[in-house]
Design a protein around this motif. Structure first.
Motif, PDB file in Angstrom:
ATOM      1  N   TRP A   1     -34.840 -16.615 -46.052  1.00  0.00           N
ATOM      2  CA  TRP A   1     -34.497 -17.812 -44.355  1.00  0.00           C
ATOM      3  C   TRP A   1     -34.002 -19.606 -45.363  1.00  0.00           C
TER       4      TRP A   1
ATOM      5  N   HIS B   1     -24.376 -11.725 -37.105  1.00  0.00           N
ATOM      6  CA  HIS B   1     -25.004 -10.223 -36.122  1.00  0.00           C
ATOM      7  C   HIS B   1     -23.685  -9.132 -36.298  1.00  0.00           C
TER       8      HIS B   1
ATOM      9  N   GLU C   1     -30.299  -7.782 -37.723  1.00  0.00           N
ATOM     10  CA  GLU C   1     -31.417  -8.548 -38.085  1.00  0.00           C
ATOM     11  C   GLU C   1     -31.587  -9.855 -38.165  1.00  0.00           C
ATOM     12  N   TRP C   2     -31.350 -10.833 -38.568  1.00  0.00           N
ATOM     13  CA  TRP C   2     -30.606 -12.122 -38.554  1.00  0.00           C
ATOM     14  C   TRP C   2     -31.396 -12.613 -37.341  1.00  0.00           C
ATOM     15  N   HIS C   3     -32.198 -13.657 -37.955  1.00  0.00           N
ATOM     16  CA  HIS C   3     -32.828 -14.139 -36.090  1.00  0.00           C
ATOM     17  C   HIS C   3     -32.525 -16.048 -36.456  1.00  0.00           C
TER      18      HIS C   3
ATOM     19  N   HIS D   1     -33.637 -19.308 -35.522  1.00  0.00           N
ATOM     20  CA  HIS D   1     -35.249 -19.967 -34.746  1.00  0.00           C
ATOM     21  C   HIS D   1     -34.542 -21.131 -33.549  1.00  0.00           C
TER      22      HIS D   1
END
Length: 370
Positions: free
Chosen positions: A282, A307, A312-314, A316
């Motif tokens: 991260w 993406h 799966e990259w998130h 925030h």
């Protein structure tokens, strides 16, 4: 709820404050009758916040004659976080590299506050917990006392039984005492005995804990050369080895903006234990940094490209006030079935570092903090 009761029950509040002072061996309290007492939650301690604060001020000068901070724990332990540098008087790298017990931060703040009364009870801290075995770090500057919700509940019940409270206060006291009885009462050993699984875990940790830490750290150390070859602009790479303490992780970390003041953002990569052990990468920045909104926007501008490479990259959102701006996690279990564990491990991180570099998201986030 505790704050609301203390605000609205001056007689009970004074009884509890005198009990706390006596319970902690603080000695005589300042004259509470003539002081303006204030009870509040979530008050600022530099970049942190305490759960409950009780202050008493001189009505003529508004100066504090009493300052107490209370940390509340309900079926949970203490946190470890970055030291407040202004209080600890240190500046030895990114804050997350030197995590400290949260009470040390609060104690350092408490010790530096001006309190008019020169008595031991004027400046103190308490930890109210459901765990009767909880311990505090050594070497604190101010008086600190751990106590349980059960002890507090018994003292409130005593005030009710003694019929020492006005009718309106007695109603609130009964609600507080009842809630503690129903939800926060400390179980005795006979009510919550040690189980076979507990002993098995203790035995496993004693036999394999050090070896497990060594194996995990050895695997995570392989990320250093991968980072060095990633093409990302990085500062010195360091390794945090805390698989069985604090945040429970073994991770390498570095600045992706080494030329900027403060070195934000930081890149973290390694193995974490969040209930289920995971591989994790991260980018993080301070939750309340002035550039947080701009940084999150820079991440979202590159999210589509990320993406396309890995969904799966998130990202925030800024309003979550999270340390992490962009993260990727994967379960650790598949490594057990891999024909080559090292290759499986390195492939995950090599691809993740390439995502950050080739999409430009790491550089864009760093630019937001220049």
């Amino acid at each position: 709820m505790l704050c609301g009761v203390l605000v609205n029950t001056p007689v009970l509040r004074e009884q509890l404050m005198r009990w706390l002072a006596d319970h902690a061996g603080l000695g005589k309290l300042p004259a509470l009758g003539s002081a303006a007492i204030h009870v509040a939650t979530e008050q600022a301690i530099e970049t942190k916040r305490d759960d409950l604060r009780i202050t008493a001020a001189d009505p003529d000068t508004d100066a504090w004659v009493l300052l107490w901070t209370v940390e509340l724990k309900v079926f949970g332990g203490f946190n470890y976080s970055s030291p407040i540098r202004a209080l600890h008087e240190r500046d030895d790298g990114p804050a997350r590299s030197d995590e400290v017990h949260q009470v040390r931060n609060y104690d350092a703040w408490l010790a530096k506050q001006d309190v008019q009364e020169d008595v031991r009870s004027a400046r103190a801290g308490f930890v109210l917990s459901t765990d009767p075995t909880i311990t505090l770090p050594e070497g604190l500057e101010c008086p600190w006392k751990p106590l349980t919700w059960t002890e507090l509940g018994l003292r409130v019940e005593r005030a009710i039984i003694d019929d020492s409270l006005p009718p309106g206060e007695a109603v609130l006291a009964k609600h507080l005492a009842g809630f503690i009885r129903d939800h926060l009462w400390t179980h005795t050993m006979t009510e919550n005995p040690i189980r076979f699984d507990d002993l098995a875990l203790l035995r496993a940790h004693a036999s394999y804990g050090a070896q497990t830490q060594e194996r995990v750290d050895g695997l995570v150390a392989r990320l250093v050369p991968l980072l060095e070859r990633s093409g990302l602009k990085l500062g010195p790479i360091k390794h945090s080895r805390k698989m069985f303490m604090g945040h429970r992780r073994s991770m390498v970390w570095t600045s992706t903006n080494p030329d900027a003041k403060g070195d934000l953002p930081w890149l973290m990569a390694g193995i974490i234990s969040e209930g289920i052990p995971k591989l994790a990468v991260w980018l993080e920045t301070e939750p309340k940094h002035a550039n947080k909104m701009a940084g999150c926007e820079a991440v979202r501008e590159n999210l589509a490209a990320l993406h396309e490479r890995n969904v799966e990259w998130h990202a925030h959102p800024a309003h979550e006030a999270s340390w992490q701006d962009l993260s990727l996690r994967a379960p650790l279990e598949p490594i057990l079935g891999a024909s080559n564990q090292v290759q499986h491990f390195e492939e995950f991180f090599t691809k993740a570092f390439a995502d950050l570099h080739e999409t430009g998201v790491a550089a864009a986030l760093a630019e937001a903090y220049r």
